[in-house]
Design an enzyme around this catalytic site. Structure first.
Site, PDB file in Angstrom:
ATOM      1  N   LYS A 207      11.954  -6.669   3.525  1.00 33.42           N
ATOM      2  CA  LYS A 207      12.806  -6.959   2.361  1.00 33.42           C
ATOM      3  C   LYS A 207      13.835  -5.840   2.149  1.00 33.42           C
ATOM      4  CE  LYS A 207       9.350  -7.174  -0.610  1.00 33.42           C
ATOM      5  NZ  LYS A 207       8.152  -6.915   0.210  1.00 33.42           N
TER       6      LYS A 207
ATOM      7  N   ARG B 153       6.968 -10.043  -8.927  1.00 35.95           N
ATOM      8  CA  ARG B 153       5.725 -10.032  -8.147  1.00 35.95           C
ATOM      9  C   ARG B 153       4.616 -10.781  -8.864  1.00 35.95           C
ATOM     10  NH1 ARG B 153       7.100  -5.003  -5.132  1.00 35.95           N
ATOM     11  NH2 ARG B 153       5.511  -4.527  -3.612  1.00 35.95           N
TER      12      ARG B 153
ATOM     13  N   ARG C 252       5.631   4.301   9.390  1.00 34.04           N
ATOM     14  CA  ARG C 252       6.987   4.135   8.864  1.00 34.04           C
ATOM     15  C   ARG C 252       7.465   5.417   8.157  1.00 34.04           C
ATOM     16  NH1 ARG C 252       8.145  -0.813   4.652  1.00 34.04           N
ATOM     17  NH2 ARG C 252       6.765   0.307   3.253  1.00 34.04           N
TER      18      ARG C 252
ATOM     19  N   ARG D 155       5.869   7.328   2.748  1.00 32.88           N
ATOM     20  CA  ARG D 155       5.316   6.895   1.470  1.00 32.88           C
ATOM     21  C   ARG D 155       3.816   7.135   1.429  1.00 32.88           C
ATOM     22  NH1 ARG D 155       7.780   1.024   0.135  1.00 32.88           N
ATOM     23  NH2 ARG D 155       5.703   0.867  -0.777  1.00 32.88           N
TER      24      ARG D 155
ATOM     25  N   ARG E  70      -2.556  -3.612  -1.282  1.00 31.12           N
ATOM     26  CA  ARG E  70      -1.225  -4.189  -1.514  1.00 31.12           C
ATOM     27  C   ARG E  70      -1.166  -5.632  -1.023  1.00 31.12           C
ATOM     28  NH1 ARG E  70       2.103   0.300   1.470  1.00 31.12           N
ATOM     29  NH2 ARG E  70       3.975  -0.869   0.974  1.00 31.12           N
TER      30      ARG E  70
HETATM   31  P1  AMP Z   1       7.439  -1.648  -2.795  1.00 32.83           P
HETATM   32  O1  AMP Z   1       8.327  -0.482  -2.532  1.00 32.83           O
HETATM   33  O2  AMP Z   1       8.184  -2.870  -3.231  1.00 32.83           O
HETATM   34  O3  AMP Z   1       6.478  -1.904  -1.664  1.00 32.83           O
HETATM   35  O4  AMP Z   1       6.533  -1.238  -4.056  1.00 32.83           O
HETATM   36  C1  AMP Z   1       5.656  -0.131  -4.004  1.00 32.83           C
HETATM   37  C2  AMP Z   1       4.653  -0.205  -5.149  1.00 32.83           C
HETATM   38  O5  AMP Z   1       5.344  -0.179  -6.413  1.00 32.83           O
HETATM   39  C3  AMP Z   1       3.807  -1.476  -5.220  1.00 32.83           C
HETATM   40  O6  AMP Z   1       2.663  -1.404  -4.368  1.00 32.83           O
HETATM   41  C4  AMP Z   1       3.419  -1.501  -6.691  1.00 32.83           C
HETATM   42  O7  AMP Z   1       2.419  -0.545  -7.000  1.00 32.83           O
HETATM   43  C5  AMP Z   1       4.711  -1.033  -7.364  1.00 32.83           C
HETATM   44  N1  AMP Z   1       5.641  -2.148  -7.652  1.00 32.83           N
HETATM   45  C6  AMP Z   1       6.872  -2.370  -7.089  1.00 32.83           C
HETATM   46  N2  AMP Z   1       7.452  -3.463  -7.600  1.00 32.83           N
HETATM   47  C7  AMP Z   1       6.572  -3.963  -8.510  1.00 32.83           C
HETATM   48  C8  AMP Z   1       6.588  -5.101  -9.361  1.00 32.83           C
HETATM   49  N3  AMP Z   1       7.619  -5.954  -9.373  1.00 32.83           N
HETATM   50  N4  AMP Z   1       5.500  -5.304 -10.161  1.00 32.83           N
HETATM   51  C9  AMP Z   1       4.458  -4.450 -10.168  1.00 32.83           C
HETATM   52  N5  AMP Z   1       4.370  -3.370  -9.377  1.00 32.83           N
HETATM   53  C10 AMP Z   1       5.418  -3.112  -8.551  1.00 32.83           C
END
Ligand code: AMP
Length: 214
Positions: free
Chosen positions: A13, A87, A126, A160, A171
């Protein structure tokens, strides 16, 4: 044009959103990036967010909806790319309301389809350039031997804390329990388009362009 990129962690994404920013002057709204910024703020909220993120669980709807609301108030440019948001169904409902308040519509929800086995391989290993965000991978696209980012020449790279097998399991579980119902939700609304997220990066870009230009 406002779109959502939907898919499990590691589906690509962020990579595709960056490309759309470059090609179509769109604005990437990544709640993951916003939360990573919030966790460095030194506030109590930042500390709570950090713990939740590292475990792989979802941050509360209130927090992420608040972050998105703030960003929607700014310049719209070529439209918004919602990356990693919504989400949950509550977030999807909130987004619909926010867009309606602004007289904006959601033009497409693009699902990046990827199998679980591929996700582990993509995520573990990554790293990203600390300056421009270019994504590298230990096996498939290693950081150049001179230690400089191929895009911007930056020399600092980040990994990360949640890109490990254990957090990834949580996740993925969160994705299936809370986020995948959104596929049905947007399908019924007639907005869902699916592309093969495992295809070559350029082919994924082309498939997304086809959806957007249809
Ligand atoms: P991402 O970078 O999109 O993989 O997000 C990393 C982490 O941020 C996720 O595993 C969640 O803990 C939190 N997170 C990101 N976006 C959301 C969302 N829309 N709702 C809830 N938690 C989020």
């Amino acid at each position: 044009m406002n779109i959502i990129l939907l898919g499990p962690p590691g589906a690509g994404k962020g990579t595709q959103a960056r490309k759309l920013v470059e090609d179509r002057d769109m604005i990437q709204l990544s709640t993951g990036d916003m939360l990573r910024e919030a966790r460095t703020s030194g506030t109590e909220m930042g500390q709570i967010v950090a713990e939740v993120m590292d475990s792989g669980k979802l941050v509360t709807d209130e927090i992420v909806i608040g972050l998105i609301r703030e960003k929607l108030e700014g310049d719209k440019k070529g439209g918004f790319i919602f990356d990693g948001f919504p989400r949950t169904l509550a977030q999807a409902d909130a987004l619909e309301e926010l867009l309606a308040e602004m007289d904006e519509t959601l033009d497409a929800v693009i699902e990046l389809r990827v199998q679980d086995e591929a996700l582990v391989a993509r995520i573990v290993g990554r790293s990203t350039c600390g300056n421009c965000g270019e994504v590298y991978h230990d096996l498939t696209k290693p950081i150049p031997a001179d230690g400089k980012c191929t895009v911007c020449g930056g020399t600092e790279f980040k990994r990360r804390a949640d890109d490990n097998e254990e957090s990834l399991k949580t996740r993925l579980m969160e994705y299936y329990k809370q986020t995948s119902p959104l596929l049905g939700y947007y399908h019924v609304k007639g907005a869902l388009r699916s592309v093969d997220g495992l295809a070559d990066m350029r082919d994924v870009e082309a498939a997304i362009a086809e959806v957007l230009d249809a």
